[in-house]
Design a protein around this motif. Structure first.
Motif, mmCIF file in Angstrom:
data_model
loop_
_atom_site.group_PDB
_atom_site.id
_atom_site.type_symbol
_atom_site.label_atom_id
_atom_site.label_comp_id
_atom_site.label_asym_id
_atom_site.label_seq_id
_atom_site.Cartn_x
_atom_site.Cartn_y
_atom_site.Cartn_z
ATOM 1 N N PHE A 59 4.578 2.917 -0.074
ATOM 2 C CA PHE A 59 5.012 1.568 0.320
ATOM 3 C C PHE A 59 5.594 1.270 1.385
ATOM 4 O O PHE A 59 5.239 0.299 1.987
ATOM 5 N N LEU A 60 6.739 1.025 1.482
ATOM 6 C CA LEU A 60 8.058 1.353 2.536
ATOM 7 C C LEU A 60 7.458 1.178 3.481
ATOM 8 O O LEU A 60 7.087 0.460 4.289
ATOM 9 N N TYR A 61 6.305 2.526 3.570
ATOM 10 C CA TYR A 61 5.495 2.613 4.955
ATOM 11 C C TYR A 61 4.965 1.350 5.342
ATOM 12 O O TYR A 61 4.512 1.256 6.399
ATOM 13 N N ILE A 62 4.138 1.036 5.113
ATOM 14 C CA ILE A 62 2.903 0.239 4.768
ATOM 15 C C ILE A 62 3.447 -1.605 4.609
ATOM 16 O O ILE A 62 3.150 -1.317 5.894
ATOM 17 N N LEU A 63 4.245 -0.699 3.810
ATOM 18 C CA LEU A 63 5.305 -2.545 4.482
ATOM 19 C C LEU A 63 5.836 -3.004 5.886
ATOM 20 O O LEU A 63 5.579 -3.727 6.446
ATOM 21 N N ILE A 64 6.720 -1.587 6.593
ATOM 22 C CA ILE A 64 7.329 -1.209 7.625
ATOM 23 C C ILE A 64 6.178 -1.731 8.694
ATOM 24 O O ILE A 64 6.294 -2.393 9.473
#
Ligand code: UDP
Ligand code: MG
Length: 311
Positions: free
Chosen positions: A246-251
């Motif tokens: 989720f973090l990867y996608i957001l970043i």
């Protein structure tokens, strides 16, 4: 001193007489008194007739238990233990792969070593195919990691027990019986004695690969609840991975402004999540199934006929 031999028999018509002769040969003048308890585990061949004939000829040292159907070797062992009255009890296969000469050694050993309560035979040289040896080794590594008892690596259920051990085992009421686990769980001092396994005298082994696999699974489930913990750990790992994703996608989207093929991500996530879920539900189901079996309180075996001169 009296010895009881417990002999589970499933389709062993060709071995009954031979087995009896072998016992006679090795026990002559050696053991004070003995009885042979044959448990016919619902054989479909002429094992029953052979046993009845043998008892007719030698009523003094044979007892015959006939099951109403095939309940499995574990149930046969328990039935034999329950009918035994010897100071020592040996469990031995009917196919002569385990020679009765070792029983004499086991009894002598127990006579000379008061500090030991049982003797288990183990194969020093394994005569199985390499794949089987490898798989069995792995199984024992896994089961020993997962259970609080040490289930000895190559020890068979060919063993001799003192009466106190037999009485303890008889007191364990579980339906799903994994005897190697039970022997380890009850504790007591067990001596490991090497033996050389012989070829089957007649007939063939009843264990297929699938049966062995199921047996191994049953063993782990009967003696450990660790697999349930594994599914919890997998769940936690899953959760952490999804947070990272989720973090990867957001970043990627908002910091680096890159395009992410969403369907790839979604398929990946679905496969991963559903895999873990199925795995966990499967483990849970196995325990539930065992609990269900135990909760029914059905007898472990049904005796159709019991023949003993004393009765
Ligand atoms: N046996 C039994 N019930 C079964 C399967 C086997 O009582 O459902 C008995 C069989 O007659 C033999 C012993 O268990 O005396 C060991 O079986 P087998 O020789 O097939 O096993 P293996 O030696 O190949 O491990
Ligand atoms: Mg065998």
């Amino acid at each position: 001193m009296k010895l009881s031999l417990v002999v589970p028999c499933y389709n062993e018509e060709g071995n009954i007489e031979l087995f009896y002769q072998e016992v006679k040969k090795y026990f002559k003048d050696k053991i004070f008194s003995y009885e042979i308890i044959f448990v016919n585990d619902g054989s479909q061949d002429h094992t029953s007739q052979k046993l009845l004939y043998l008892h007719h000829q030698h009523p003094e040292d044979t007892k015959i238990i006939q099951f109403s159907r095939n309940f499995g070797k574990e149930a046969a062992i328990l039935a034999g233990l329950e009918k035994s009255n010897g100071d020592y009890v040996s469990i031995i296969d009917a196919d002569l792969q385990q020679s009765p000469k070792y029983v004499v050694d086991m009894v002598n050993f127990l006579d000379e070593h008061e500090e030991y309560d049982s003797v288990a035979a183990y194969q020093k040289v394994r005569k199985e195919n390499k794949v089987m040896v490898f798989l069995k080794d792995k199984f024992y590594k896994i089961i020993n990691k997962m259970t609080e008892v040490e289930i000895s690596h190559s020890a068979s259920d060919f063993r001799t027990l003192r009466r106190n051990v037999v009485e303890t085992i008889k007191g364990l009421p579980e339906r799903c019986r994994f005897s190697k686990g039970i022997f380890a769980w009850v504790g007591y001092n067990t001596y490991l004695m090497p033996y050389v396994v012989d070829k089957r005298a007649s007939g063939e082994s009843k264990w297929s690969f699938t049966q062995l696999f199921t047996y191994a699974m049953d063993g782990i489930i009967a003696f450990s609840t660790k697999p349930l913990t594994i599914s919890v750990i997998l769940g936690v790992i899953m959760f952490c991975l999804s947070v990272f994703l989720f973090l990867y996608i957001l970043i990627s989207k908002f910091v680096f402004l890159s395009v992410i093929h969403s369907f790839v991500v979604i398929i990946g996530i679905i496969l991963f999540v559903s895999g873990i879920q199925l795995f966990s539900v499967g483990i849970l189901g196995q325990y539930l199934a065992k609990t269900y079996t135990e909760a029914k309180h059905r007898p472990i075996y049904i005796i159709k006929d019991y023949i003993d001169r004393e009765d």
